[in-house]
Design a protein around this motif. Structure first.
Motif, PDB file in Angstrom:
ATOM      1  N   PHE A 151       0.835  -1.205   0.000  1.00 44.59           N
ATOM      2  CA  PHE A 151       0.000   0.000   0.000  1.00 44.59           C
ATOM      3  C   PHE A 151       0.868   1.253   0.000  1.00 44.59           C
ATOM      4  N   CYS A 152       1.917   1.235   0.825  1.00 37.66           N
ATOM      5  CA  CYS A 152       2.805   2.394   0.893  1.00 37.66           C
ATOM      6  C   CYS A 152       3.529   2.627  -0.440  1.00 37.66           C
ATOM      7  N   ALA A 153       4.107   1.575  -0.990  1.00 35.35           N
ATOM      8  CA  ALA A 153       4.950   1.716  -2.179  1.00 35.35           C
ATOM      9  C   ALA A 153       4.158   1.982  -3.455  1.00 35.35           C
ATOM     10  N   TYR A 154       2.996   1.313  -3.595  1.00 32.84           N
ATOM     11  CA  TYR A 154       2.301   1.354  -4.869  1.00 32.84           C
ATOM     12  C   TYR A 154       1.068   2.267  -4.884  1.00 32.84           C
ATOM     13  N   LYS A 155       0.610   2.670  -3.688  1.00 38.93           N
ATOM     14  CA  LYS A 155      -0.568   3.531  -3.630  1.00 38.93           C
ATOM     15  C   LYS A 155      -0.231   4.949  -3.177  1.00 38.93           C
ATOM     16  N   ILE A 156       0.543   5.060  -2.106  1.00 37.99           N
ATOM     17  CA  ILE A 156       0.852   6.381  -1.544  1.00 37.99           C
ATOM     18  C   ILE A 156       2.150   6.937  -2.114  1.00 37.99           C
ATOM     19  N   GLY A 157       3.155   6.106  -2.199  1.00 35.05           N
ATOM     20  CA  GLY A 157       4.477   6.552  -2.635  1.00 35.05           C
ATOM     21  C   GLY A 157       5.539   5.902  -1.767  1.00 35.05           C
ATOM     22  N   ILE A 158       6.687   5.585  -2.351  1.00 35.56           N
ATOM     23  CA  ILE A 158       7.717   4.813  -1.662  1.00 35.56           C
ATOM     24  C   ILE A 158       8.214   5.501  -0.391  1.00 35.56           C
ATOM     25  N   HIS A 159       8.206   6.838  -0.359  1.00 30.47           N
ATOM     26  CA  HIS A 159       8.676   7.551   0.829  1.00 30.47           C
ATOM     27  C   HIS A 159       7.769   7.318   2.042  1.00 30.47           C
ATOM     28  N   SER A 160       6.542   6.850   1.792  1.00 34.47           N
ATOM     29  CA  SER A 160       5.616   6.604   2.903  1.00 34.47           C
ATOM     30  C   SER A 160       6.015   5.375   3.724  1.00 34.47           C
ATOM     31  N   LEU A 161       7.071   4.664   3.298  1.00 36.78           N
ATOM     32  CA  LEU A 161       7.605   3.587   4.134  1.00 36.78           C
ATOM     33  C   LEU A 161       8.124   4.134   5.462  1.00 36.78           C
ATOM     34  N   LEU A 162       8.191   5.453   5.562  1.00 38.59           N
ATOM     35  CA  LEU A 162       8.524   6.103   6.831  1.00 38.59           C
ATOM     36  C   LEU A 162       7.565   5.646   7.940  1.00 38.59           C
ATOM     37  N   LEU A 163       6.364   5.222   7.528  1.00 40.55           N
ATOM     38  CA  LEU A 163       5.371   4.732   8.484  1.00 40.55           C
ATOM     39  C   LEU A 163       5.933   3.593   9.339  1.00 40.55           C
ATOM     40  N   PHE A 164       6.696   2.702   8.709  1.00 37.64           N
ATOM     41  CA  PHE A 164       7.280   1.572   9.435  1.00 37.64           C
ATOM     42  C   PHE A 164       8.235   2.072  10.524  1.00 37.64           C
ATOM     43  N   GLY A 165       9.041   3.057  10.184  1.00 36.47           N
ATOM     44  CA  GLY A 165       9.997   3.583  11.134  1.00 36.47           C
ATOM     45  C   GLY A 165       9.324   4.273  12.307  1.00 36.47           C
ATOM     46  N   ILE A 166       8.266   5.031  12.015  1.00 38.66           N
ATOM     47  CA  ILE A 166       7.562   5.765  13.076  1.00 38.66           C
ATOM     48  C   ILE A 166       6.891   4.801  14.051  1.00 38.66           C
ATOM     49  N   ILE A 167       6.140   3.845  13.510  1.00 33.69           N
ATOM     50  CA  ILE A 167       5.422   2.894  14.366  1.00 33.69           C
ATOM     51  C   ILE A 167       6.398   2.064  15.200  1.00 33.69           C
ATOM     52  N   ASN A 168       7.476   1.590  14.578  1.00 31.84           N
ATOM     53  CA  ASN A 168       8.440   0.775  15.317  1.00 31.84           C
ATOM     54  C   ASN A 168       9.177   1.592  16.373  1.00 31.84           C
ATOM     55  N   ALA A 169       9.447   2.870  16.065  1.00 32.38           N
ATOM     56  CA  ALA A 169      10.135   3.722  17.038  1.00 32.38           C
ATOM     57  C   ALA A 169       9.258   3.962  18.265  1.00 32.38           C
ATOM     58  N   VAL A 170       7.973   4.209  18.034  1.00 33.15           N
ATOM     59  CA  VAL A 170       7.046   4.424  19.155  1.00 33.15           C
ATOM     60  C   VAL A 170       6.952   3.169  20.013  1.00 33.15           C
ATOM     61  N   LEU A 171       6.809   2.010  19.361  1.00 33.99           N
ATOM     62  CA  LEU A 171       6.689   0.760  20.107  1.00 33.99           C
ATOM     63  C   LEU A 171       7.983   0.436  20.852  1.00 33.99           C
ATOM     64  N   ALA A 172       9.119   0.721  20.225  1.00 34.86           N
ATOM     65  CA  ALA A 172      10.412   0.508  20.882  1.00 34.86           C
ATOM     66  C   ALA A 172      10.521   1.356  22.147  1.00 34.86           C
ATOM     67  N   ALA A 173      10.045   2.587  22.074  1.00 35.33           N
ATOM     68  CA  ALA A 173      10.080   3.471  23.241  1.00 35.33           C
ATOM     69  C   ALA A 173       9.194   2.941  24.362  1.00 35.33           C
ATOM     70  N   VAL A 174       8.021   2.437  23.997  1.00 33.29           N
ATOM     71  CA  VAL A 174       7.100   1.881  25.000  1.00 33.29           C
ATOM     72  C   VAL A 174       7.731   0.670  25.681  1.00 33.29           C
ATOM     73  N   ILE A 175       8.331  -0.222  24.884  1.00 35.61           N
ATOM     74  CA  ILE A 175       8.979  -1.415  25.451  1.00 35.61           C
ATOM     75  C   ILE A 175      10.130  -1.015  26.365  1.00 35.61           C
ATOM     76  N   PHE A 176      10.904  -0.028  25.929  1.00 35.28           N
ATOM     77  CA  PHE A 176      12.041   0.429  26.731  1.00 35.28           C
ATOM     78  C   PHE A 176      11.579   0.966  28.086  1.00 35.28           C
ATOM     79  N   MET A 177      10.513   1.741  28.080  1.00 36.09           N
ATOM     80  CA  MET A 177      10.010   2.315  29.340  1.00 36.09           C
ATOM     81  C   MET A 177       9.388   1.247  30.239  1.00 36.09           C
ATOM     82  N   ARG A 178       8.854   0.201  29.629  1.00 41.54           N
ATOM     83  CA  ARG A 178       8.214  -0.871  30.394  1.00 41.54           C
ATOM     84  C   ARG A 178       9.238  -1.873  30.944  1.00 41.54           C
ATOM     85  N   MET A 179      10.459  -1.882  30.397  1.00 39.46           N
ATOM     86  CA  MET A 179      11.432  -2.914  30.717  1.00 39.46           C
ATOM     87  C   MET A 179      11.784  -3.022  32.204  1.00 39.46           C
ATOM     88  N   PRO A 180      11.948  -1.916  32.955  1.00 35.61           N
ATOM     89  CA  PRO A 180      12.252  -2.068  34.395  1.00 35.61           C
ATOM     90  C   PRO A 180      11.200  -2.884  35.146  1.00 35.61           C
TER      91      PRO A 180
END
Length: 387
Positions: A151-180
Protein backbone atom coordinates in the motif's frame (compact mmCIF):
# COMPACT_ATOMS: atom_id res chain seq x y z
CA UNK A 1 -6.87 -20.97 29.86
CA UNK A 2 -4.25 -19.76 32.32
CA UNK A 3 -3.65 -16.09 33.01
CA UNK A 4 -0.39 -14.82 31.59
CA UNK A 5 1.61 -11.73 32.45
CA UNK A 6 0.32 -8.67 30.49
CA UNK A 7 3.88 -7.91 29.38
CA UNK A 8 3.68 -10.97 27.13
CA UNK A 9 1.23 -9.05 24.94
CA UNK A 10 3.66 -6.15 24.68
CA UNK A 11 6.44 -8.50 23.56
CA UNK A 12 3.99 -10.01 21.07
CA UNK A 13 3.39 -6.54 19.60
CA UNK A 14 7.16 -6.12 19.40
CA UNK A 15 7.35 -9.44 17.56
CA UNK A 16 4.68 -8.21 15.16
CA UNK A 17 6.60 -5.00 14.49
CA UNK A 18 9.83 -6.88 13.75
CA UNK A 19 8.27 -9.47 11.46
CA UNK A 20 6.04 -7.03 9.59
CA UNK A 21 9.30 -5.45 8.47
CA UNK A 22 10.64 -8.88 7.46
CA UNK A 23 7.43 -9.56 5.56
CA UNK A 24 7.52 -6.14 3.87
CA UNK A 25 10.75 -6.78 1.96
CA UNK A 26 9.39 -9.42 -0.50
CA UNK A 27 6.45 -7.13 -1.31
CA UNK A 28 8.87 -4.35 -2.29
CA UNK A 29 10.85 -6.46 -4.77
CA UNK A 30 8.64 -5.60 -7.81
CA UNK A 31 9.24 -1.90 -7.07
CA UNK A 32 13.02 -2.37 -6.90
CA UNK A 33 13.02 -4.50 -10.05
CA UNK A 34 11.13 -1.81 -11.97
CA UNK A 35 12.92 1.28 -10.67
CA UNK A 36 16.46 -0.05 -10.27
CA UNK A 37 16.32 -2.46 -13.24
CA UNK A 38 17.29 -5.42 -11.07
CA UNK A 39 17.49 -8.96 -12.37
CA UNK A 40 15.46 -11.64 -10.58
CA UNK A 41 18.72 -13.00 -9.20
CA UNK A 42 19.61 -9.61 -7.70
CA UNK A 43 16.11 -9.27 -6.24
CA UNK A 44 16.29 -12.75 -4.76
CA UNK A 45 19.69 -11.96 -3.30
CA UNK A 46 18.10 -9.22 -1.20
CA UNK A 47 15.87 -11.81 0.50
CA UNK A 48 18.71 -14.28 0.83
CA UNK A 49 20.93 -11.65 2.47
CA UNK A 50 18.19 -10.72 4.92
CA UNK A 51 17.40 -14.34 5.81
CA UNK A 52 21.00 -15.49 5.96
CA UNK A 53 22.24 -12.77 8.30
CA UNK A 54 19.24 -13.30 10.60
CA UNK A 55 19.83 -17.07 10.67
CA UNK A 56 23.54 -16.74 11.44
CA UNK A 57 23.31 -13.97 14.01
CA UNK A 58 20.29 -15.10 16.03
CA UNK A 59 22.06 -18.06 17.70
CA UNK A 60 25.07 -15.82 18.36
CA UNK A 61 22.97 -13.12 20.03
CA UNK A 62 21.13 -15.85 21.93
CA UNK A 63 24.41 -17.24 23.26
CA UNK A 64 25.44 -13.71 24.23
CA UNK A 65 22.13 -13.21 26.05
CA UNK A 66 22.78 -16.33 28.14
CA UNK A 67 26.13 -14.99 29.28
CA UNK A 68 25.19 -11.34 29.75
CA UNK A 69 21.50 -10.52 29.43
CA UNK A 70 20.84 -7.38 27.43
CA UNK A 71 17.11 -6.54 27.76
CA UNK A 72 17.58 -3.38 25.71
CA UNK A 73 18.19 -5.65 22.71
CA UNK A 74 14.39 -5.98 22.50
CA UNK A 75 13.59 -2.30 21.78
CA UNK A 76 16.82 -1.95 19.78
CA UNK A 77 15.85 -4.75 17.42
CA UNK A 78 12.37 -3.26 17.01
CA UNK A 79 13.80 0.16 16.12
CA UNK A 80 16.45 -1.23 13.72
CA UNK A 81 13.88 -3.16 11.67
CA UNK A 82 11.64 -0.10 11.31
CA UNK A 83 14.64 2.04 10.35
CA UNK A 84 15.72 -0.49 7.73
CA UNK A 85 12.39 -0.51 5.90
CA UNK A 86 12.17 3.28 6.12
CA UNK A 87 15.63 3.60 4.53
CA UNK A 88 14.49 1.40 1.64
CA UNK A 89 12.07 4.16 0.74
CA UNK A 90 14.92 6.63 0.38
CA UNK A 91 17.65 4.47 -1.20
CA UNK A 92 18.95 5.45 -4.62
CA UNK A 93 20.97 2.34 -5.51
CA UNK A 94 20.89 -1.44 -5.29
CA UNK A 95 23.85 -1.42 -2.90
CA UNK A 96 21.99 0.83 -0.47
CA UNK A 97 18.88 -1.38 -0.58
CA UNK A 98 21.11 -4.42 -0.01
CA UNK A 99 22.58 -2.83 3.13
CA UNK A 100 19.10 -1.90 4.36
CA UNK A 101 17.97 -5.52 3.91
CA UNK A 102 20.98 -6.64 5.96
CA UNK A 103 20.16 -4.07 8.66
CA UNK A 104 16.66 -5.52 8.91
CA UNK A 105 18.17 -8.98 9.33
CA UNK A 106 20.42 -7.67 12.11
CA UNK A 107 17.44 -6.07 13.87
CA UNK A 108 15.55 -9.36 13.69
CA UNK A 109 18.53 -11.26 15.08
CA UNK A 110 18.94 -8.78 17.94
CA UNK A 111 15.25 -8.92 18.92
CA UNK A 112 14.19 -12.57 18.83
CA UNK A 113 16.47 -14.40 21.32
CA UNK A 114 16.24 -11.79 24.09
CA UNK A 115 12.49 -11.27 23.63
CA UNK A 116 11.78 -15.02 23.71
CA UNK A 117 13.97 -15.35 26.80
CA UNK A 118 12.01 -12.60 28.56
CA UNK A 119 8.68 -14.22 27.64
CA UNK A 120 9.93 -17.57 28.95
CA UNK A 121 10.95 -15.99 32.26
CA UNK A 122 7.63 -14.24 32.89
CA UNK A 123 5.47 -17.11 31.64
CA UNK A 124 5.47 -19.06 34.94
CA UNK A 125 3.51 -22.28 34.38
CA UNK A 126 1.88 -21.20 31.09
CA UNK A 127 4.97 -21.29 28.89
CA UNK A 128 3.19 -22.83 25.91
CA UNK A 129 0.39 -20.28 26.03
CA UNK A 130 2.84 -17.39 26.52
CA UNK A 131 5.13 -18.48 23.68
CA UNK A 132 2.04 -19.10 21.55
CA UNK A 133 0.87 -15.54 22.16
CA UNK A 134 4.34 -14.23 21.40
CA UNK A 135 4.51 -16.29 18.19
CA UNK A 136 1.11 -15.08 17.01
CA UNK A 137 2.59 -11.58 16.88
CA UNK A 138 5.26 -12.76 14.47
CA UNK A 139 2.79 -14.60 12.23
CA UNK A 140 0.51 -11.57 12.18
CA UNK A 141 3.49 -9.43 11.22
CA UNK A 142 4.31 -11.66 8.24
CA UNK A 143 0.67 -11.39 7.14
CA UNK A 144 0.33 -7.60 7.60
CA UNK A 145 3.77 -6.53 6.41
CA UNK A 146 3.34 -7.28 2.68
CA UNK A 147 -0.05 -5.56 2.59
CA UNK A 148 1.21 -2.46 4.40
CA UNK A 149 4.39 -2.22 2.33
CA UNK A 150 2.48 -2.72 -0.92
CA UNK A 151 0.00 0.00 0.00
CA UNK A 152 2.81 2.39 0.89
CA UNK A 153 4.95 1.72 -2.18
CA UNK A 154 2.30 1.35 -4.87
CA UNK A 155 -0.57 3.53 -3.63
CA UNK A 156 0.85 6.38 -1.54
CA UNK A 157 4.48 6.55 -2.63
CA UNK A 158 7.72 4.81 -1.66
CA UNK A 159 8.68 7.55 0.83
CA UNK A 160 5.62 6.60 2.90
CA UNK A 161 7.61 3.59 4.13
CA UNK A 162 8.52 6.10 6.83
CA UNK A 163 5.37 4.73 8.48
CA UNK A 164 7.28 1.57 9.44
CA UNK A 165 10.00 3.58 11.13
CA UNK A 166 7.56 5.76 13.08
CA UNK A 167 5.42 2.89 14.37
CA UNK A 168 8.44 0.77 15.32
CA UNK A 169 10.14 3.72 17.04
CA UNK A 170 7.05 4.42 19.15
CA UNK A 171 6.69 0.76 20.11
CA UNK A 172 10.41 0.51 20.88
CA UNK A 173 10.08 3.47 23.24
CA UNK A 174 7.10 1.88 25.00
CA UNK A 175 8.98 -1.41 25.45
CA UNK A 176 12.04 0.43 26.73
CA UNK A 177 10.01 2.31 29.34
CA UNK A 178 8.21 -0.87 30.39
CA UNK A 179 11.43 -2.91 30.72
CA UNK A 180 12.25 -2.07 34.39
CA UNK A 181 8.87 -3.46 35.47
CA UNK A 182 9.41 -6.57 33.35
CA UNK A 183 12.84 -7.17 34.88
CA UNK A 184 11.36 -6.80 38.37
CA UNK A 185 8.75 -9.41 37.48
CA UNK A 186 11.47 -11.72 36.13
CA UNK A 187 13.32 -11.45 39.44
CA UNK A 188 10.18 -12.33 41.40
CA UNK A 189 9.48 -15.41 39.27
CA UNK A 190 13.08 -16.55 39.58
CA UNK A 191 12.91 -16.34 43.37
CA UNK A 192 9.68 -18.32 43.36
CA UNK A 193 11.23 -20.99 41.13
CA UNK A 194 14.26 -21.30 43.38
CA UNK A 195 11.99 -21.83 46.34
CA UNK A 196 9.76 -24.36 44.59
CA UNK A 197 12.23 -26.30 42.52
CA UNK A 198 15.94 -26.43 43.06
CA UNK A 199 16.50 -27.86 39.61
CA UNK A 200 14.95 -24.88 37.79
CA UNK A 201 18.28 -24.15 36.22
CA UNK A 202 18.91 -27.76 35.19
CA UNK A 203 21.59 -29.20 32.99
CA UNK A 204 21.65 -28.96 29.21
CA UNK A 205 20.38 -31.98 27.28
CA UNK A 206 22.32 -31.60 24.05
CA UNK A 207 21.27 -35.03 22.76
CA UNK A 208 17.59 -34.11 22.97
CA UNK A 209 18.26 -30.71 21.42
CA UNK A 210 20.14 -32.42 18.59
CA UNK A 211 17.10 -34.60 17.90
CA UNK A 212 14.92 -31.48 18.02
CA UNK A 213 17.01 -30.00 15.21
CA UNK A 214 15.28 -32.36 12.74
CA UNK A 215 11.75 -31.08 13.52
CA UNK A 216 13.20 -27.54 13.43
CA UNK A 217 14.53 -28.17 9.91
CA UNK A 218 11.33 -29.88 8.77
CA UNK A 219 9.14 -27.06 10.06
CA UNK A 220 11.40 -24.45 8.47
CA UNK A 221 11.20 -26.17 5.09
CA UNK A 222 7.41 -26.23 5.32
CA UNK A 223 7.17 -22.58 6.40
CA UNK A 224 9.70 -20.98 4.06
CA UNK A 225 8.97 -23.01 0.94
CA UNK A 226 5.21 -22.59 1.39
CA UNK A 227 5.75 -18.84 1.61
CA UNK A 228 7.83 -18.97 -1.56
CA UNK A 229 6.14 -21.57 -3.77
CA UNK A 230 2.42 -21.72 -2.91
CA UNK A 231 1.54 -18.67 -5.06
CA UNK A 232 3.70 -20.11 -7.86
CA UNK A 233 2.05 -23.53 -7.52
CA UNK A 234 -1.41 -21.96 -7.65
CA UNK A 235 -0.55 -20.15 -10.88
CA UNK A 236 1.64 -22.74 -12.62
CA UNK A 237 -0.08 -26.02 -11.71
CA UNK A 238 -3.60 -25.03 -10.66
CA UNK A 239 -3.81 -22.34 -13.40
CA UNK A 240 -5.13 -19.75 -10.96
CA UNK A 241 -4.63 -16.00 -11.18
CA UNK A 242 -1.90 -14.14 -9.36
CA UNK A 243 -4.54 -12.73 -7.01
CA UNK A 244 -5.79 -16.22 -6.17
CA UNK A 245 -2.24 -17.35 -5.50
CA UNK A 246 -1.63 -14.45 -3.12
CA UNK A 247 -5.01 -15.08 -1.46
CA UNK A 248 -4.04 -18.70 -0.83
CA UNK A 249 -0.93 -17.54 0.98
CA UNK A 250 -2.94 -15.01 2.99
CA UNK A 251 -5.37 -17.76 4.02
CA UNK A 252 -2.45 -19.93 5.15
CA UNK A 253 -0.98 -17.18 7.33
CA UNK A 254 -4.37 -16.14 8.75
CA UNK A 255 -5.05 -19.72 9.77
CA UNK A 256 -1.49 -19.88 11.07
CA UNK A 257 -1.98 -17.01 13.52
CA UNK A 258 -4.92 -18.79 15.17
CA UNK A 259 -3.31 -22.23 15.07
CA UNK A 260 -0.05 -20.98 16.57
CA UNK A 261 -1.91 -19.71 19.62
CA UNK A 262 -3.95 -22.91 19.87
CA UNK A 263 -0.77 -24.98 19.60
CA UNK A 264 0.65 -23.26 22.68
CA UNK A 265 -2.51 -23.89 24.70
CA UNK A 266 -2.72 -27.53 23.64
CA UNK A 267 0.95 -28.08 24.42
CA UNK A 268 0.43 -26.90 28.01
CA UNK A 269 -2.44 -29.37 28.32
CA UNK A 270 -1.30 -32.45 26.38
CA UNK A 271 2.47 -32.09 26.24
CA UNK A 272 4.91 -30.42 23.85
CA UNK A 273 6.11 -33.59 22.14
CA UNK A 274 2.55 -34.79 21.57
CA UNK A 275 1.63 -31.61 19.71
CA UNK A 276 4.82 -31.68 17.62
CA UNK A 277 4.19 -35.31 16.71
CA UNK A 278 0.58 -34.58 15.76
CA UNK A 279 1.64 -31.68 13.53
CA UNK A 280 4.15 -33.73 11.55
CA UNK A 281 1.67 -36.60 11.34
CA UNK A 282 -0.47 -34.10 9.39
CA UNK A 283 2.36 -32.64 7.33
CA UNK A 284 3.49 -35.69 5.35
CA UNK A 285 0.12 -36.80 3.88
CA UNK A 286 -1.20 -33.23 3.51
CA UNK A 287 1.66 -32.03 1.33
CA UNK A 288 1.77 -35.32 -0.56
CA UNK A 289 -1.85 -34.72 -1.57
CA UNK A 290 -1.41 -30.96 -2.07
CA UNK A 291 1.48 -31.37 -4.51
CA UNK A 292 -0.41 -33.96 -6.58
CA UNK A 293 -3.82 -32.35 -6.92
CA UNK A 294 -4.86 -30.25 -9.90
CA UNK A 295 -8.18 -29.20 -8.34
CA UNK A 296 -8.01 -25.71 -6.84
CA UNK A 297 -10.85 -26.41 -4.40
CA UNK A 298 -9.18 -29.51 -2.98
CA UNK A 299 -5.91 -27.60 -2.76
CA UNK A 300 -7.64 -24.77 -0.90
CA UNK A 301 -9.19 -27.19 1.61
CA UNK A 302 -5.78 -28.75 2.17
CA UNK A 303 -4.49 -25.37 3.36
CA UNK A 304 -6.18 -26.08 6.71
CA UNK A 305 -4.15 -29.21 7.61
CA UNK A 306 -1.13 -27.57 5.97
CA UNK A 307 -1.43 -24.64 8.39
CA UNK A 308 -1.82 -27.08 11.30
CA UNK A 309 1.36 -28.91 10.30
CA UNK A 310 3.44 -25.73 9.93
CA UNK A 311 2.17 -23.48 12.71
CA UNK A 312 0.97 -25.78 15.50
CA UNK A 313 4.49 -27.04 16.42
CA UNK A 314 6.07 -23.57 16.49
CA UNK A 315 5.53 -22.71 20.17
CA UNK A 316 6.18 -26.26 21.46
CA UNK A 317 9.47 -26.35 19.56
CA UNK A 318 10.59 -23.05 21.13
CA UNK A 319 9.60 -24.17 24.65
CA UNK A 320 11.25 -27.58 24.23
CA UNK A 321 14.45 -25.93 23.01
CA UNK A 322 14.54 -23.67 26.06
CA UNK A 323 13.80 -26.65 28.31
CA UNK A 324 16.43 -28.96 26.82
CA UNK A 325 19.06 -26.20 27.05
CA UNK A 326 18.01 -24.84 30.44
CA UNK A 327 21.40 -23.21 31.01
CA UNK A 328 21.46 -21.67 27.55
CA UNK A 329 17.82 -20.74 26.94
CA UNK A 330 18.82 -17.62 24.98
CA UNK A 331 20.94 -19.67 22.58
CA UNK A 332 18.08 -22.17 22.25
CA UNK A 333 15.69 -19.31 21.49
CA UNK A 334 18.02 -18.02 18.78
CA UNK A 335 18.08 -21.45 17.16
CA UNK A 336 14.40 -22.30 17.48
CA UNK A 337 12.94 -18.87 16.70
CA UNK A 338 15.47 -18.07 14.00
CA UNK A 339 15.99 -21.31 12.17
CA UNK A 340 12.37 -22.53 12.25
CA UNK A 341 11.45 -19.59 9.99
CA UNK A 342 14.63 -19.00 7.98
CA UNK A 343 16.63 -22.20 7.56
CA UNK A 344 14.28 -23.45 4.87
CA UNK A 345 15.29 -20.45 2.77
CA UNK A 346 18.61 -22.17 2.13
CA UNK A 347 16.69 -24.87 0.23
CA UNK A 348 14.72 -22.40 -1.92
CA UNK A 349 17.42 -22.01 -4.62
CA UNK A 350 17.85 -25.80 -4.78
CA UNK A 351 14.10 -26.36 -5.10
CA UNK A 352 13.98 -23.72 -7.83
CA UNK A 353 16.88 -25.42 -9.62
CA UNK A 354 15.09 -28.79 -9.44
CA UNK A 355 11.84 -27.21 -10.67
CA UNK A 356 13.60 -25.73 -13.70
CA UNK A 357 14.91 -29.16 -14.68
CA UNK A 358 12.25 -31.67 -13.63
CA UNK A 359 9.15 -29.59 -12.98
CA UNK A 360 7.62 -27.84 -9.98
CA UNK A 361 5.57 -30.84 -8.82
CA UNK A 362 8.66 -33.03 -8.62
CA UNK A 363 10.66 -30.37 -6.77
CA UNK A 364 7.95 -29.80 -4.16
CA UNK A 365 8.00 -33.41 -2.99
CA UNK A 366 10.54 -32.11 -0.47
CA UNK A 367 7.51 -30.99 1.59
CA UNK A 368 6.21 -34.42 2.55
CA UNK A 369 9.73 -35.86 2.82
CA UNK A 370 10.54 -33.14 5.37
CA UNK A 371 7.30 -33.94 7.22
CA UNK A 372 8.23 -37.62 7.39
CA UNK A 373 11.68 -36.78 8.79
CA UNK A 374 10.13 -34.50 11.41
CA UNK A 375 7.60 -37.20 12.38
CA UNK A 376 10.25 -39.90 12.81
CA UNK A 377 12.45 -37.59 14.89
CA UNK A 378 9.51 -36.63 17.13
CA UNK A 379 9.26 -40.20 18.44
CA UNK A 380 12.75 -39.84 19.93
CA UNK A 381 12.06 -36.55 21.72
CA UNK A 382 11.83 -36.82 25.52
CA UNK A 383 8.79 -35.11 27.02
CA UNK A 384 9.83 -32.73 29.83
CA UNK A 385 7.94 -32.80 33.11
CA UNK A 386 4.85 -30.63 33.05
CA UNK A 387 4.85 -28.18 35.96
Amino acid sequence: MKKIDPSVYLFSLGHLSVDWCQGAIPALLPYFIQHYELSYQEAGTLIFANVLIASVLQPLFGYYSDRISRPWFVPLGTALCGLAVTLMGYCSSYGAVFLAAMLSGIGSAVFHPEAALMVNRIAAKAKGQALGTFSVGGNAGFAIGPVAAGFCAYKIGIHSLLLFGIINAVLAAVIFMRMPAVLAQVSRYREQEKGQKSQAGGDNNWKAFGILSFPILARSIGFTLSNTFIPIYWMSVLHASATQGTTALSILFTLGACITFAGGLLADRFGYVTIIRTAFFCMAPTYLLLTHTTDIWIASLLLVPAAISIFMPYSPIVVLGQTYLARNAGFASGITLGLTTTLGGVFAPMVGWAADRWGLVFALQIFWIAGLIGLIASFFLPEPEQE
